[in-house]
Design a protein around this motif. Sequence first.
Motif, PDB file in Angstrom:
ATOM      1  N   GLU A 258       0.781  -1.128   0.102  1.00 16.17           N
ATOM      2  CA  GLU A 258       0.032  -0.130   0.049  1.00 16.17           C
ATOM      3  C   GLU A 258       0.719   1.111  -0.053  1.00 16.17           C
ATOM      4  N   ILE A 259       0.757   2.026  -1.150  1.00 13.94           N
ATOM      5  CA  ILE A 259       1.478   3.319  -1.182  1.00 13.94           C
ATOM      6  C   ILE A 259       0.491   4.453  -0.979  1.00 13.94           C
ATOM      7  N   GLN A 260       0.702   5.405  -0.117  1.00 16.18           N
ATOM      8  CA  GLN A 260      -0.207   6.416   0.318  1.00 16.18           C
ATOM      9  C   GLN A 260       0.656   7.743   0.001  1.00 16.18           C
ATOM     10  N   SER A 261       0.118   8.787  -0.739  1.00 23.47           N
ATOM     11  CA  SER A 261       0.539   9.988  -1.136  1.00 23.47           C
ATOM     12  C   SER A 261       2.053  10.293  -0.881  1.00 23.47           C
ATOM     13  N   LEU A 262       2.950   9.325  -1.956  1.00 26.24           N
ATOM     14  CA  LEU A 262       4.155   9.151  -2.011  1.00 26.24           C
ATOM     15  C   LEU A 262       4.927  10.166  -2.630  1.00 26.24           C
ATOM     16  N   THR A 263       5.591  10.914  -2.309  1.00 27.25           N
ATOM     17  CA  THR A 263       6.638  11.879  -3.084  1.00 27.25           C
ATOM     18  C   THR A 263       8.060  11.503  -2.953  1.00 27.25           C
ATOM     19  N   VAL A 264       8.935  11.277  -4.221  1.00 30.92           N
ATOM     20  CA  VAL A 264      10.137  11.098  -4.360  1.00 30.92           C
ATOM     21  C   VAL A 264      10.808  12.282  -5.161  1.00 30.92           C
ATOM     22  N   LYS A 265      11.963  12.665  -4.863  1.00 31.34           N
ATOM     23  CA  LYS A 265      12.728  13.634  -5.670  1.00 31.34           C
ATOM     24  C   LYS A 265      13.749  12.823  -6.411  1.00 31.34           C
ATOM     25  N   ASP A 266      14.313  13.399  -7.673  1.00 33.73           N
ATOM     26  CA  ASP A 266      15.435  12.771  -8.517  1.00 33.73           C
ATOM     27  C   ASP A 266      16.703  13.506  -7.957  1.00 33.73           C
ATOM     28  N   SER A 267      17.595  13.293  -8.715  1.00 35.01           N
ATOM     29  CA  SER A 267      18.986  14.048  -8.282  1.00 35.01           C
ATOM     30  C   SER A 267      19.177  15.138  -8.597  1.00 35.01           C
ATOM     31  N   ARG A 268      17.962  16.009  -9.322  1.00 33.28           N
ATOM     32  CA  ARG A 268      18.240  17.544  -9.295  1.00 33.28           C
ATOM     33  C   ARG A 268      16.977  18.026  -8.478  1.00 33.28           C
ATOM     34  N   ASN A 269      16.569  17.395  -7.342  1.00 32.90           N
ATOM     35  CA  ASN A 269      15.500  18.008  -6.346  1.00 32.90           C
ATOM     36  C   ASN A 269      14.418  18.222  -6.839  1.00 32.90           C
ATOM     37  N   ILE A 270      13.990  17.604  -8.163  1.00 32.78           N
ATOM     38  CA  ILE A 270      12.627  17.569  -8.473  1.00 32.78           C
ATOM     39  C   ILE A 270      11.841  16.470  -8.285  1.00 32.78           C
ATOM     40  N   ALA A 271      10.437  16.928  -7.776  1.00 30.23           N
ATOM     41  CA  ALA A 271       9.667  15.582  -7.391  1.00 30.23           C
ATOM     42  C   ALA A 271       9.301  14.919  -8.592  1.00 30.23           C
ATOM     43  N   VAL A 272       9.813  13.884  -8.896  1.00 33.55           N
ATOM     44  CA  VAL A 272       9.532  12.858  -9.897  1.00 33.55           C
ATOM     45  C   VAL A 272       8.308  12.034  -9.599  1.00 33.55           C
ATOM     46  N   VAL A 273       8.078  11.682  -8.465  1.00 32.49           N
ATOM     47  CA  VAL A 273       6.804  10.920  -7.960  1.00 32.49           C
ATOM     48  C   VAL A 273       6.151  11.926  -7.088  1.00 32.49           C
ATOM     49  N   ASP A 274       4.903  12.321  -7.252  1.00 35.32           N
ATOM     50  CA  ASP A 274       4.256  13.181  -7.011  1.00 35.32           C
ATOM     51  C   ASP A 274       2.941  12.632  -6.310  1.00 35.32           C
ATOM     52  N   ASN A 275       2.866  12.816  -4.815  1.00 38.32           N
ATOM     53  CA  ASN A 275       1.567  12.292  -4.188  1.00 38.32           C
ATOM     54  C   ASN A 275       0.751  10.944  -4.940  1.00 38.32           C
ATOM     55  N   LEU A 276       1.669  10.116  -4.843  1.00 41.57           N
ATOM     56  CA  LEU A 276       0.989   8.943  -5.718  1.00 41.57           C
ATOM     57  C   LEU A 276       0.494   7.754  -4.649  1.00 41.57           C
ATOM     58  N   ASN A 277      -0.376   7.289  -5.244  1.00 40.87           N
ATOM     59  CA  ASN A 277      -1.172   6.177  -4.607  1.00 40.87           C
ATOM     60  C   ASN A 277      -1.160   5.019  -5.286  1.00 40.87           C
ATOM     61  N   LEU A 278      -0.979   3.666  -4.715  1.00 39.28           N
ATOM     62  CA  LEU A 278      -1.095   2.667  -5.325  1.00 39.28           C
ATOM     63  C   LEU A 278      -1.177   1.365  -4.566  1.00 39.28           C
ATOM     64  N   THR A 279      -2.058   0.633  -4.756  1.00 39.93           N
ATOM     65  CA  THR A 279      -2.287  -0.861  -3.887  1.00 39.93           C
ATOM     66  C   THR A 279      -2.066  -2.261  -4.784  1.00 39.93           C
ATOM     67  N   VAL A 280      -1.084  -2.946  -4.145  1.00 45.66           N
ATOM     68  CA  VAL A 280      -0.800  -4.131  -5.142  1.00 45.66           C
ATOM     69  C   VAL A 280      -1.475  -5.172  -3.977  1.00 45.66           C
ATOM     70  N   ARG A 281      -2.263  -6.181  -4.495  1.00 46.86           N
ATOM     71  CA  ARG A 281      -2.954  -7.226  -3.527  1.00 46.86           C
ATOM     72  C   ARG A 281      -2.190  -8.624  -3.802  1.00 46.86           C
ATOM     73  N   LYS A 282      -2.411  -9.399  -2.817  1.00 46.10           N
ATOM     74  CA  LYS A 282      -2.012 -10.491  -2.751  1.00 46.10           C
ATOM     75  C   LYS A 282      -2.725 -11.411  -3.771  1.00 46.10           C
ATOM     76  N   GLY A 283      -1.998 -12.187  -4.659  1.00 45.34           N
ATOM     77  CA  GLY A 283      -2.720 -12.940  -5.811  1.00 45.34           C
ATOM     78  C   GLY A 283      -2.854 -12.044  -6.997  1.00 45.34           C
ATOM     79  N   GLU A 284      -2.241 -11.220  -7.316  1.00 48.08           N
ATOM     80  CA  GLU A 284      -2.591 -10.402  -8.477  1.00 48.08           C
ATOM     81  C   GLU A 284      -1.002  -9.818  -8.973  1.00 48.08           C
ATOM     82  N   ILE A 285      -1.059  -9.439 -10.273  1.00 48.16           N
ATOM     83  CA  ILE A 285      -0.056  -8.754 -10.842  1.00 48.16           C
ATOM     84  C   ILE A 285      -0.522  -7.410 -11.432  1.00 48.16           C
ATOM     85  N   VAL A 286       0.037  -6.469 -10.785  1.00 49.99           N
ATOM     86  CA  VAL A 286      -0.219  -5.180 -11.329  1.00 49.99           C
ATOM     87  C   VAL A 286       0.740  -4.601 -12.224  1.00 49.99           C
ATOM     88  N   GLY A 287       0.506  -4.152 -13.408  1.00 48.41           N
ATOM     89  CA  GLY A 287       1.669  -3.751 -14.393  1.00 48.41           C
ATOM     90  C   GLY A 287       1.487  -2.233 -14.249  1.00 48.41           C
TER      91      GLY A 287
END
Length: 510
Positions: A258-287
């Motif tokens: 479970e990913i909630q409101s994720l923000t990650v910056k790159d080497s230039r200090n720019i937010a390249v992952v911006d408030n991202l939400n994602l859920t992957v459940r047991k027994g499934e493949i999320v592409g």
Amino acid sequence: MEYVIEMLNIRKEFPGIVANNNITLQVKPGEIHALLGENGAGKSTLMNVLFGLYQPEKGEIKVRGNIEKITNPNVANELGIGMVHQHFMLVDKFTVTENIILGKEITSKGKIDLKEAEKVVSDISQKYGLSVDPKAKIADISVGMQQRVEILKTLYRGADILIFDEPTAVLTPQEIAELIQIMGKLIKEGKSIILITHKLKEIMEVCDRVTVIRKGEGIGTLNVSETNPDELASLMVGREVTFKTEKTEAMPKEASLEIQSLTVKDSRNIAVVDNLNLTVRKGEIVGIAGVDGNGQTELVEAIAGLRKVEKGSILLNNKEITKLNTRKVTESGIGHIPQDRHKHGLVLDFTIGENMVLQTYYQQPYSKTGLMNKKAIYDQANRLIEEYDVRTPSEYTPARALSGGNQQKAIIGREVDRNPDLLIASQPTRGLDVGAIEFIHRKLIDQRDQGKAVLLVSFEMDEIMNVSDRIAVIFEGEIIAMVDPKETTEQELGLLMAGSTKKKVGDGNV
């Protein structure tokens, strides 16, 4: 003159292995000639002989009808032969221009004239439709752009015979379409191209003729117009291959990742992952589908503990793993097949056996009271080498001596064998042949069927559509849509990936 390149009865040996056994390759001027074969069949070795990186034990090479001894890449360059390697030969901290002119610098009054060099690079890139920023640092540009730099390097040196080694392995569908156009332009300019590839669709689309090699032996040369993907696949692997991934309906259970409101910056200090939400459940493949450079790499690195999280949380089986280091993340139940096998997947100078226990070497039975148990390590390696059909002279062979595809199979074997709760597969079939792709897809589906969660990140549209149970579309660092592969088309997915239609999702679980 009938052939621009003739490689006649080439034999190349390494300790314990004959990589090329009397192979003949003849390339006509102005054609795109495919070189097709399984991982470890000897394709890259043969091209490294042509480019002067290896010397053959036997055979001769003719360039434009003349017998040539190509003792090193400089001789190849002088003969007008350029090679775009599968793993790019670029200096990350240098600019595009500095990489292109490296070894053949433009000087003025004893100093490198960067301004003039940037103009030359700009002129060549415009001529061939290879638009790049001459001043950009390699570390800051996408993989697709880096490949353009590699192509420009060969053109800057005046190459008219170009070897492309798995050029589309790391590209998005849009970049592949652009590369095909670029190859068309190069042929119109009178150049000849040798294309090493596993992708039968591309051979059918762009190539004139195809030479098939299997286990170091030449199988034959065919006109592309007179063959089909099924025939090529069976010539390549020596058996019939299934192209459609067979799988039952997914039976997902509770959330694993479970990913909630994720923000990650790159080497230039720019937010390249911006408030991202994602859920992957047991027994499934999320592409995860997206054009390269939209935050996929940084997202995967954040989950795997390789990159700092600025904001938000990552939960695995309801436990917070956001601030854990890489080893703790691994121990918490995550397996990671990284997109760059050389930088993050292997220690190239270690043996293939040692690489098989990189995540577990400090645990029993591989280590006790700080001492390594070599027998246990190499017993495990042998088991995985056999199970995953890793083609290697022995378990003691350095990882760098294996073909790219066999390196990849070793990493996948190591990660899947650990039986993680969440398997992150980032470009898992990059550089693999159709037989190996079929095998890897089966392994991912097996993990799913055992109730594990699988997060698949791939630039291969076919792979995302075939293997995923749900597809999360990433654009500018956000998950903008969640689609069912059974209810979408490649065209619709392509539009979403380009950000043209935003089907905004809340928790990434819609």
